[in-house]
Design a protein around this motif. Structure first.
Motif, mmCIF file in Angstrom:
data_model
loop_
_atom_site.group_PDB
_atom_site.id
_atom_site.type_symbol
_atom_site.label_atom_id
_atom_site.label_comp_id
_atom_site.label_asym_id
_atom_site.label_seq_id
_atom_site.Cartn_x
_atom_site.Cartn_y
_atom_site.Cartn_z
ATOM 1 N N GLY A 160 1.141 2.743 8.029
ATOM 2 C CA GLY A 160 1.330 2.389 9.428
ATOM 3 C C GLY A 160 1.804 0.958 9.607
ATOM 4 N N PHE A 161 1.231 0.054 8.820
ATOM 5 C CA PHE A 161 1.643 -1.350 8.872
ATOM 6 C C PHE A 161 3.094 -1.502 8.458
ATOM 7 N N PHE A 162 3.493 -0.802 7.397
ATOM 8 C CA PHE A 162 4.884 -0.868 6.947
ATOM 9 C C PHE A 162 5.818 -0.382 8.049
ATOM 10 N N ARG A 163 5.485 0.743 8.670
ATOM 11 C CA ARG A 163 6.370 1.306 9.708
ATOM 12 C C ARG A 163 6.505 0.357 10.897
ATOM 13 N N GLU A 164 5.387 -0.250 11.284
ATOM 14 C CA GLU A 164 5.387 -1.080 12.487
ATOM 15 C C GLU A 164 5.893 -2.495 12.247
ATOM 16 N N GLU A 165 5.568 -3.067 11.075
ATOM 17 C CA GLU A 165 5.823 -4.497 10.861
ATOM 18 C C GLU A 165 6.813 -4.803 9.748
ATOM 19 N N TRP A 166 6.807 -4.010 8.686
ATOM 20 C CA TRP A 166 7.680 -4.264 7.545
ATOM 21 C C TRP A 166 8.573 -3.037 7.301
ATOM 22 N N PRO A 167 9.552 -2.786 8.159
ATOM 23 C CA PRO A 167 10.372 -1.575 8.030
ATOM 24 C C PRO A 167 11.148 -1.489 6.718
ATOM 25 N N THR A 168 11.514 -2.634 6.139
ATOM 26 C CA THR A 168 12.217 -2.571 4.851
ATOM 27 C C THR A 168 11.288 -2.056 3.753
ATOM 28 N N SER A 169 10.007 -2.357 3.853
ATOM 29 C CA SER A 169 9.038 -1.806 2.903
ATOM 30 C C SER A 169 8.840 -0.318 3.144
ATOM 31 N N ALA A 170 8.843 0.094 4.413
ATOM 32 C CA ALA A 170 8.713 1.524 4.717
ATOM 33 C C ALA A 170 9.854 2.315 4.093
ATOM 34 N N GLU A 171 11.061 1.752 4.120
ATOM 35 C CA GLU A 171 12.209 2.444 3.527
ATOM 36 C C GLU A 171 12.032 2.662 2.030
#
Length: 597
Positions: A160-171
């Motif tokens: 959830g944190f990646f999606r909301e705050e660190w989108p490059t990490s979510a990718e």
């Protein structure tokens, strides 16, 4: 004590490799089988660990190496700990409203040193070409590797944190928008492409050395540095401070830095000599611990008994108190290391070890440095409130919280007697957002600086953070004998000290020593955000027995009983005078393996 092992101590004459992941150990051994030496094997294993243990280290991390070169007889340190950027001033960080450097995000980043450290060792001491040592890592990044359960858990917790705050990490870490399952095949094609491009640019040159130099240029003065620079100039991201901050690292910072050689710091202990990094790492605390313990009959103590655990813990409290007061980058501050390692100083400090657990912070009173001792005591009193949802920055152990990273370790000895002990760390997936186009995050090592003036560990441009990374070499009767180490942040030299004492004094082989119950204290000020101290704390595995635990409580230790088989990730390799090689790795967390023949 009863002797048993969870697995055999590896023995042979050709070569041994022990790392914190079985795939990396197998890759290192394969390099030896193909005619490579210990330096080649360590480099290949190191790059592989960046792929298969991304929650523990990465290409944007840092690296200290201790090695013995059998041909020259030299013992050396490679310092691949990057320095603080030119824009990393106390005034700038204070202007952001910060009292501590966050444990994650862009402000916590220093120059990433690991790549240059591996290249320097490969160029000067290895025998293989760049392609030979990079191809395994490229393969696992491109075609996939089985996702460790702990990696899957760490990603799921932060999804959830990646999606909301660190989108490059979510990718990168949430392919298709979904957290990967344990045991599933995981790929990082962007990182594979980065490494492949480095290799392609390098192979435009003809000679082996020229290719390695071209790879260093691509990383620190070419497309990698350019991508880092572009991201840092525009990105503002959430970090452990609870606010969004912009980083200060630039391509110029990367271009101006390179890994370097140093002479190890050493101390004799009985008929052994132990070698560590300088005080820019925490390694000398192990040497201080040995100096303190020379005045005790360790061999007469039960290695799982109350007296052993108590005396070693109290010695570690004293040594780590000195670390917090006096250690730092000796290129930028005067460090009284000769005094700290002297017999007279150890004798004076040894008298502070009594029958009960100390609850005080007691750095030494070194003439001319008393103000640093006073400042360390004051820092230990600070209590910092941190919002739990963003504390993704502390590399200690997975049994404390799955949101925290850790470190990896490599020990290699080849048939010629070359030895490597390396502890790569930093740039784990929890530390910082993935750099677009590169497929990896940066490190968070700057969190070890203080935003107070006048300290050896004060934030300053060009200064090395006082890292916890601390590989080890040891000589027995003047003969190069052993490489050993462990991940574990502030615990690294505590577990290594316990390992060394049991191996030297109690006759346990490598695997028996590693399998024995471990303990550590968080009594002193921690190296990682939020930099807290826990006076009197002692975490210990229950395998020492209930009698020992009861007696330790009576002595005033504030016990935290760990889950069985959950503390420490030691590995070790040893070469006998006969040429016989031995190696061992911890069964804890079910990842580390020793291989050899």
């Amino acid at each position: 004590m009863d002797r048993f092992t969870t697995r055999p101590e590896i023995a042979g004459t050709f070569g041994v490799v022990a790392t914190t992941h079985w795939i990396a150990s197998a890759i290192g051994m394969s390099i030896l089988e193909r005619g490579g030496n210990a330096f080649d094997a360590a480099v290949a294993a190191g790059f592989t660990l960046q792929i298969v243990e991304p929650h523990l280290n990465g290409p944007g991390g840092d690296l200290p190496i201790l090695f013995h070169d059998a041909r020259s007889g030299a013992d050396r340190v490679i310092c691949a700990q990057g320095t603080a950027p030119a824009g990393a001033t106390i005034a700038h960080y204070r202007a952001q409203g910060l009292e501590l450097i966050p444990g994650s995000g862009l402000l916590a980043t220093v120059v990433p040193g690991a790549f240059d450290g591996w290249m320097l060792m490969l160029r000067d001491h290895g025998s293989m070409r760049l392609r030979d040592v990079l191809e395994p890592a490229i393969h696992y990044a491109e075609h996939g590797h089985p996702m460790l359960a702990r990696v899957a858990s760490a990603i799921a917790d932060l999804a959830g944190f990646f999606r909301e705050e660190w989108p490059t990490s979510a990718e990168t870490w949430l392919p298709g928008g979904i957290a990967p399952e344990a045991g599933s095949m995981f790929r990082n094609p962007v990182l594979a492409a980065t490494l492949r491009r480095v290799l392609e640019e390098a192979e435009a040159r003809e000679s082996r050395d020229a290719q390695i130099e071209a790879a260093r240029d691509a990383w620190y003065r070419g497309f990698v540095a350019e991508a880092v620079d572009a991201y840092f100039r525009s990105a503002e991201v959430m970090d452990a401070s609870g606010q969004k901050n912009r980083g200060v690292l630039t391509a110029d910072d990367m271009a101006r830095w390179q890994a370097s050689y140093e002479t190890p710091v050493s101390r004799d202990y009985h008929d052994w000599t132990v070698l560590k990094t300088g005080p820019w790492g925490q390694g000398p605390v192990l040497l201080q611990g040995l100096a303190l313990l020379e005045g005790f009959d360790i061999g007469a103590m039960d290695p799982n008994g109350t007296e052993f655990v108590h005396v070693v813990t109290e010695a570690m409290k004293l040594a780590y108190a000195d670390r917090e007061a006096f250690y730092g980058d000796p290129d930028h501050a005067e460090i009284p290391l000769a005094t700290l390692l002297s017999d007279d100083y150890a004798a004076s400090r040894r008298n502070l070890i009594g029958d009960t657990a100390s609850l005080e912070q007691r750095p030494g009173r070194v003439p001319g440095f008393e103000h640093l001792a006073d400042a360390a005591i004051e820092r230990a009193r600070r209590v910092v409130e941190v919002e739990a949802s963003v504390t993704a920055g502390e590399p200690t152990m997975a049994h404390l919280t799955d949101r925290r990273g850790d470190t990896v370790h490599i020990d290699v000895i080849d048939r010629w007697g070359n030895m490597v002990s390396a502890t790569p760390s930093g740039g784990w997936l929890q530390s910082s957002p993935v750099i677009p186009g590169l497929g990896f995050p940066m490190n968070s090592r700057a969190q070890m600086f203080w935003l107070d003036e006048g300290l050896p560990t004060s934030l300053a441009p060009g200064r090395r953070p006082r890292t916890t990374l601390t590989p080890s070499l040891a000589r027995h009767q003047c003969r190069p004998t052993m490489a050993f180490g462990t991940p574990g942040g502030d615990q690294q030299d505590q577990w290594q000290l316990i390992f060394l004492l049991r191996h030297i004094h109690h006759g346990l082989n490598l695997q028996e020593t590693i399998d024995a119950p471990l303990f550590h204290t968080a009594h002193f000020t921690g190296s990682f955000y939020p930099r807290q101290a826990r006076p009197g704390h002692l975490m210990i595995e229950p395998g020492v027995g209930e009698h020992t635990l009861t007696c330790l409580r009576r002595r005033g230790h504030l016990l935290e009983i760990a889950e069985p088989w959950s503390v420490g990730r030691l590995t070790a390799a040893r070469r006998e005078a006969s040429g016989l090689l031995r190696a061992a790795a911890t069964p804890r967390l079910m990842q580390a393996y020793a291989i050899g023949r």
